[in-house]
Design an enzyme around this catalytic site. Structure first.
Site, short mmCIF file in Angstrom:
data_model
loop_
_atom_site.label_atom_id
_atom_site.label_comp_id
_atom_site.label_asym_id
_atom_site.label_seq_id
_atom_site.Cartn_x
_atom_site.Cartn_y
_atom_site.Cartn_z
NE ARG A 66 -8.54 6.10 3.70
CZ ARG A 66 -8.41 4.77 3.71
NH1 ARG A 66 -8.77 4.06 4.77
NH2 ARG A 66 -7.91 4.14 2.67
CB CYS B 272 -17.59 -17.45 8.01
SG CYS B 272 -17.90 -16.24 9.31
CG ASP C 286 -9.63 -9.10 3.89
OD1 ASP C 286 -8.47 -9.34 3.54
OD2 ASP C 286 -10.09 -7.95 4.01
CB CYS D 294 -0.93 0.00 1.21
SG CYS D 294 -2.18 1.31 1.16
#
Length: 398
Positions: free
Chosen positions: A138, A255, A271, A21
């Site tokens: 962020r 799930c 995830d 990222c």
């Protein structure tokens, strides 16, 4: 080994750039979870293998690809052009392909948006509200706020008329400002909004405050925005009222229906469970269809329901939340070895608050269904009352 039939529709989160990222968001849960050796980007060989296996495993007619991260655009524009090429190569006649990508939006330029438009991508954009709230968490790796860059990316999405929705993380800094956050999204023309609360060991959002946040948004939506704005958690409440399956995995009974494919081809059930003990296998050795049919995945999925603590089993809103995401079960229960979902007070407060409205919709629909012997309409379907309006513009508002 016992296999289970794959459902008509399933979803996979593909991580083409692993956990890479360009930002350093303070609440990121994924930055340290990519498995060793995953590499900076999914190779073309793994990419084609994944796409071919995904299409083969899915009965159609709409096969959805969901690209996540990290930041998936770090895989590069050419990577996604090749992905679309592989999809065309392996797409059988009569099968439609749909692509969605979740991005922080800071790298979106005209080239990206032109591609998204041509390839008919939908985009999920991460945005935490107005600048003074968004820029609390962020941040770039040098500690700078990203709001202005995200808004530039959003402007390009609008210019190119690319379908997009907003994913807002709710944290300590914006949880006390529900109407300001919601009003900001409304003012910028957001059509679909999802709220994702931060839950981790050291920095979880206060559940009582998050419950108040959701209730305030619901009241504003109900008063002014029915049929104009879609709010994910409100739609989940209405899904329960109209006897539909939950679309959001955290509220489903079990799930395991949204596995993750890492950049190196490793497959995990979720995830939030990208850990060695949960690894299902690798696409280079075992097909996606086989991995999704494994007993280990089925057992993982059932544990969400079988592992419910007693307070959940006797809760009046159990059908609305089904205990929430198992990874959030971190609240100790006196005298019990099991733990309660950290967000339990929030979900209980919100679903109880909107229950009268949901029951009103339920009674309305049950009456229409009984008279017309049909199934609940979609929001954009003709209203069963015969007004000629869409359901969302008519009886859903009552």
């Amino acid at each position: 080994m016992t296999l289970r039939k794959i459902k008509t529709d399933f979803q996979v989160f593909a991580k083409p750039a692993g956990n890479a990222c360009n930002l350093a968001c303070r609440y990121c849960y994924y930055s340290a979870k990519a498995p060793a050796g995953s590499g900076p980007r999914m190779t073309d060989e793994i990419l084609e293998t994944y796409i071919r296996q995904h299409i083969q495993a899915h009965p159609g007619p709409m096969v959805r690809f969901s690209w996540h991260g990290g930041e998936p655009t770090l895989a590069g524009l050419d990577f996604f052009k090749r992905a679309v090429g592989f999809q065309k190569k392996h797409r059988p006649e009569g099968i439609l392909i749909q692509n969605g990508i979740q991005t922080n939006g800071t790298l979106l330029d005209d080239a990206w948006c032109a591609f998204f438009k041509e390839a008919r991508f939908s985009v999920g954009l991460s945005l935490d509200g107005p600048q003074h709230l968004h820029d609390q968490c962020r941040l770039t790796r040098s500690g700078q706020g990203t709001h202005s860059r995200v808004m530039e990316g959003l402007a390009r999405l609008k210019t190119y008329q690319i379908p997009h929705d907003i994913l807002c993380v709710v944290h300590h800094h914006n949880v006390d400002h529900p109407l300001e956050v919601y009003g900001f999204f409304k003012a910028m023309g957001a059509a679909y909004i999802g709220f994702l609360p931060v839950v981790n060991a050291s920095d979880s959002v206060d559940p009582e405050k998050f419950g108040d946040f959701l209730c305030a948004v619901f009241d504003e939506w109900k008063a002014k925005d029915i049929g104009r704005i879609r709010v994910q958690i409100i739609e989940e409440a209405l899904a329960t009222a109209m006897d539909r399956d939950h679309g959001l995995c955290v509220f489903r009974k079990e799930c395991g229906e949204i596995p993750v494919v890492e950049a190196n081809g490793d497959v995990y059930p979720c995830d939030h469970f990208v850990r060695p003990e949960f690894k299902l296998g690798n696409l280079n050795a075992i097909s996606l269809e086989t991995l999704m049919g494994r007993d280990s995945l089925r057992t993982f999925g059932r544990q969400k329901h079988t592992g419910l603590p007693h307070p959940c089993k006797t809760c009046e809103v159990l059908t609305f939340c089904n205990g929430g995401c198992p990874k959030d079960r971190i609240r100790p229960i006196p005298g019990s070895k099991r733990e309660l979902n950290h967000l339990c007070p929030a979900y209980k407060k919100f679903f109880t608050h909107c229950l009268p409205f949901a029951e009103q919709v339920q009674r309305l629909w049950q009456g229409r269904s009984k008279n017309q012997k049909t199934v609940p309409p979609g929001r954009n379907a003709p209203c069963p009352c015969g007004s000629g309006k869409k359901f969302k513009h008519c009886c859903l508002k009552k």
